[in-house]
Scaffold this motif. Structure first.
Motif, PDB file in Angstrom:
ATOM      1  N   THR A 145       0.844  -1.191   0.000  1.00  0.00           N
ATOM      2  CA  THR A 145       0.000   0.000   0.000  1.00  0.00           C
ATOM      3  C   THR A 145       0.884   1.248   0.000  1.00  0.00           C
ATOM      4  O   THR A 145       2.080   1.171   0.346  1.00  0.00           O
ATOM      5  CB  THR A 145      -0.908   0.028   1.243  1.00  0.00           C
ATOM      6  OG1 THR A 145      -0.078   0.113   2.412  1.00  0.00           O
ATOM      7  CG2 THR A 145      -1.781  -1.217   1.308  1.00  0.00           C
ATOM      8  N   PRO A 146       0.330   2.391  -0.360  1.00  0.00           N
ATOM      9  CA  PRO A 146       1.128   3.635  -0.308  1.00  0.00           C
ATOM     10  C   PRO A 146       1.695   3.910   1.078  1.00  0.00           C
ATOM     11  O   PRO A 146       2.833   4.375   1.204  1.00  0.00           O
ATOM     12  CB  PRO A 146       0.119   4.705  -0.730  1.00  0.00           C
ATOM     13  CG  PRO A 146      -0.869   3.983  -1.564  1.00  0.00           C
ATOM     14  CD  PRO A 146      -0.995   2.627  -0.956  1.00  0.00           C
ATOM     15  N   SER A 147       0.916   3.606   2.119  1.00  0.00           N
ATOM     16  CA  SER A 147       1.394   3.850   3.485  1.00  0.00           C
ATOM     17  C   SER A 147       2.627   3.006   3.789  1.00  0.00           C
ATOM     18  O   SER A 147       3.607   3.502   4.374  1.00  0.00           O
ATOM     19  CB  SER A 147       0.279   3.529   4.488  1.00  0.00           C
ATOM     20  OG  SER A 147      -0.839   4.358   4.277  1.00  0.00           O
ATOM     21  N   ALA A 148       2.568   1.724   3.391  1.00  0.00           N
ATOM     22  CA  ALA A 148       3.717   0.837   3.623  1.00  0.00           C
ATOM     23  C   ALA A 148       4.919   1.289   2.798  1.00  0.00           C
ATOM     24  O   ALA A 148       6.068   1.235   3.275  1.00  0.00           O
ATOM     25  CB  ALA A 148       3.333  -0.602   3.269  1.00  0.00           C
ATOM     26  N   TYR A 149       4.674   1.747   1.590  1.00  0.00           N
ATOM     27  CA  TYR A 149       5.759   2.219   0.730  1.00  0.00           C
ATOM     28  C   TYR A 149       6.422   3.457   1.335  1.00  0.00           C
ATOM     29  O   TYR A 149       7.661   3.573   1.326  1.00  0.00           O
ATOM     30  CB  TYR A 149       5.199   2.541  -0.662  1.00  0.00           C
ATOM     31  CG  TYR A 149       6.246   2.899  -1.685  1.00  0.00           C
ATOM     32  CD1 TYR A 149       6.928   1.906  -2.384  1.00  0.00           C
ATOM     33  CD2 TYR A 149       6.557   4.231  -1.955  1.00  0.00           C
ATOM     34  CE1 TYR A 149       7.886   2.230  -3.336  1.00  0.00           C
ATOM     35  CE2 TYR A 149       7.516   4.567  -2.901  1.00  0.00           C
ATOM     36  CZ  TYR A 149       8.173   3.559  -3.583  1.00  0.00           C
ATOM     37  OH  TYR A 149       9.135   3.882  -4.522  1.00  0.00           O
ATOM     38  N   ILE A 150       5.612   4.360   1.861  1.00  0.00           N
ATOM     39  CA  ILE A 150       6.140   5.569   2.499  1.00  0.00           C
ATOM     40  C   ILE A 150       6.991   5.195   3.711  1.00  0.00           C
ATOM     41  O   ILE A 150       8.073   5.755   3.948  1.00  0.00           O
ATOM     42  CB  ILE A 150       4.988   6.501   2.908  1.00  0.00           C
ATOM     43  CG1 ILE A 150       4.295   7.072   1.664  1.00  0.00           C
ATOM     44  CG2 ILE A 150       5.492   7.643   3.795  1.00  0.00           C
ATOM     45  CD1 ILE A 150       3.022   7.825   1.972  1.00  0.00           C
ATOM     46  N   LYS A 151       6.519   4.203   4.487  1.00  0.00           N
ATOM     47  CA  LYS A 151       7.245   3.750   5.674  1.00  0.00           C
ATOM     48  C   LYS A 151       8.579   3.133   5.291  1.00  0.00           C
ATOM     49  O   LYS A 151       9.604   3.372   5.945  1.00  0.00           O
ATOM     50  CB  LYS A 151       6.383   2.748   6.446  1.00  0.00           C
ATOM     51  CG  LYS A 151       6.972   2.339   7.778  1.00  0.00           C
ATOM     52  CD  LYS A 151       6.041   1.420   8.541  1.00  0.00           C
ATOM     53  CE  LYS A 151       6.624   1.032   9.886  1.00  0.00           C
ATOM     54  NZ  LYS A 151       5.717   0.093  10.618  1.00  0.00           N
ATOM     55  N   GLU A 152       8.580   2.334   4.207  1.00  0.00           N
ATOM     56  CA  GLU A 152       9.816   1.705   3.751  1.00  0.00           C
ATOM     57  C   GLU A 152      10.844   2.767   3.346  1.00  0.00           C
ATOM     58  O   GLU A 152      12.038   2.655   3.659  1.00  0.00           O
ATOM     59  CB  GLU A 152       9.527   0.799   2.542  1.00  0.00           C
ATOM     60  CG  GLU A 152       8.803  -0.479   2.895  1.00  0.00           C
ATOM     61  CD  GLU A 152       8.485  -1.301   1.657  1.00  0.00           C
ATOM     62  OE1 GLU A 152       8.942  -0.907   0.547  1.00  0.00           O
ATOM     63  OE2 GLU A 152       7.802  -2.340   1.769  1.00  0.00           O
ATOM     64  N   LYS A 153      10.402   3.782   2.659  1.00  0.00           N
ATOM     65  CA  LYS A 153      11.299   4.843   2.193  1.00  0.00           C
ATOM     66  C   LYS A 153      11.836   5.655   3.372  1.00  0.00           C
ATOM     67  O   LYS A 153      12.992   6.127   3.352  1.00  0.00           O
ATOM     68  CB  LYS A 153      10.578   5.772   1.209  1.00  0.00           C
ATOM     69  CG  LYS A 153      10.262   5.105  -0.119  1.00  0.00           C
ATOM     70  CD  LYS A 153      11.510   4.689  -0.868  1.00  0.00           C
ATOM     71  CE  LYS A 153      11.210   3.984  -2.162  1.00  0.00           C
ATOM     72  NZ  LYS A 153      12.450   3.548  -2.869  1.00  0.00           N
ATOM     73  N   ALA A 154      11.002   5.804   4.398  1.00  0.00           N
ATOM     74  CA  ALA A 154      11.428   6.582   5.563  1.00  0.00           C
ATOM     75  C   ALA A 154      12.497   5.816   6.367  1.00  0.00           C
ATOM     76  O   ALA A 154      13.384   6.406   6.971  1.00  0.00           O
ATOM     77  CB  ALA A 154      10.226   6.891   6.444  1.00  0.00           C
TER      78      ALA A 154
END
Length: 404
Positions: free
Chosen positions: A393-402
């Motif tokens: 999901t976008p939320s998980a992708y954002i977390k991975e990048k962070a």
């Protein structure tokens, strides 16, 4: 009944033309990137709705100031309706979309009327207002002479002028149709849509102009009969304003039944098949030809402007922007990329959203804002498309990048 009638004419003669003028600016807004024939369509709609406003100001406002302003000043405008309609038809369907010097000849009646009416339009406002109020509300005697021509002749002329241009527009459309059939042996894919739209416009204008001419004949030639029915019944003042106002009212809203016309993303070009069997074989070979490389370069330049983030981005829009037939683009996606246009569009949008996230935008704006910036119509559609392509999901992708 009086109150209902007043409400009817207020809606018909004020709100409808105001809405129509607004529509004209919508057409102008889209002309730069979509369809330049919208210039003439916007001018046509603008003139039509200004004419309706003039009718209201002159006959229903009961305000002497507006009577003076609307009485003669807008007469030249009536002689722009026909040319604007004709140029719109010509520019839409013709292969030669250039304007030539001799096209200025179409403006002669409007220019002539402007100079012919100068003896009245240059009078002091108070004098014009008093004259207009007396003629419209008291004497109803329109025998006001101008230079070279009478008021009566101008009123007859504007209706006849519009009828002739409506007929000319239909003749040109049919002639061009025959020309395309003889030259290519086929008609554009949007021919029926364009024909239905143009014929609708012409029909409404013929009804309005014919009704206006019949009313003028009744006013000036007094009473006559049509099939035994007195003209003062057929072309009574109430019916005259009702038909004219109703015609313009319908015209303003019928445009929204043709969304491709409204937004200018409909082309009128014949899609040609390969000229020979040899060309057909070459086009099916997997090896790319120079023309394909040129297309790829043009496509990259086009995508650099991020057109896909617009919510209404479509295959028709892309076809019009690149001046490439929809059939070719559809074949490119299906054969070269092995995906549909919709899948390709969402791929670009997701990559664009990922770019926004990687640039740090996720820290200051929401996922919903990112989905909107990427062109998705809803947050849920964005999440589904994102997960289908990235596996998370976008939320998980954002977390991975962070955390990276």
């Amino acid at each position: 009944m009086f109150i209902l009638g007043l409400i009817y004419f207020t809606l018909l003669e004020i709100l409808a033309p105001v809405f129509g003028i607004f529509t004209s600016f919508i057409l102008l807004y889209y002309l730069s990137s979509l369809n330049r024939s919208n210039i003439f369509l916007a001018l046509f709609f603008l003139c039509c709705n200004l004419v309706v406003m003039v009718y209201f100001g002159l006959h229903y406002s009961k305000i002497e100031f507006w009577e003076g302003i609307c009485f003669v000043h807008f007469l030249p405008l009536s002689f722009l309706l026909g040319p604007a309609l004709f140029f719109y038809v010509k520019h839409t369907v013709s292969e030669d979309k250039r304007l030539h010097r001799y096209d200025l000849l179409h403006l002669i009646p409007a220019v002539f009327t402007f100079f012919a009416t100068l003896p009245f339009t240059t009078l002091p406002l108070a004098t014009k207002t008093a004259m207009a109020h007396e003629i419209v509300n008291i004497t109803e005697d329109y025998n006001l002479n101008f230079q070279w021509v009478t008021f009566e002749q101008i009123l007859y002329g504007r209706s006849i002028h519009l009828i002739l241009y409506c007929i000319s527009a239909v003749i040109y459309f049919l002639w061009n149709k025959r020309h395309l059939m003889q030259k290519y042996g086929a008609l554009p894919s949007n021919h029926r849509l364009i024909q239905k739209w143009i014929f609708s416009l012409v029909f409404l204008q013929l009804v309005i102009a014919g009704n206006s001419l019949g009313h003028m004949l009744t006013v000036y030639a007094h009473n006559y009969a049509i099939l035994g029915i007195p003209s003062n019944i057929i072309f009574s003042e109430a019916r005259f304003f009702g038909i004219c106002g109703g015609g313009f009212f319908v015209q303003n809203f019928i445009l929204f039944l043709f969304p491709k016309i409204l937004y200018g993303n409909v082309s009128y070009e014949v899609e040609l098949a390969p000229a020979t069997i040899l060309q057909d074989i070459k086009s099916s070979l997997p090896k790319k030809e120079p023309a394909s490389r040129e297309f790829e370069q043009e496509l990259q330049r086009y995508l650099s402007t991020h057109p896909f983030v617009k919510k209404d981005f479509s295959l028709s829009q892309m076809s019009f922007d690149l001046k490439i037939p929809e059939r070719f683009l559809s074949g490119y996606f299906n054969k070269e990329l092995d995906k549909t246009f919709g899948e390709w569009k969402n791929d670009l949008r997701i990559e664009y959203a990922c770019q926004l996230i990687e640039e740090g935008n996720a820290k200051r704006i929401t996922i919903e804002a990112i989905s909107t910036d990427a062109g998705f119509v809803s947050r849920s559609k964005f999440i589904d498309a994102f997960k289908a392509r990235k596996g998370v999901t976008p939320s998980a992708y954002i977390k991975e990048k962070a955390e990276a």
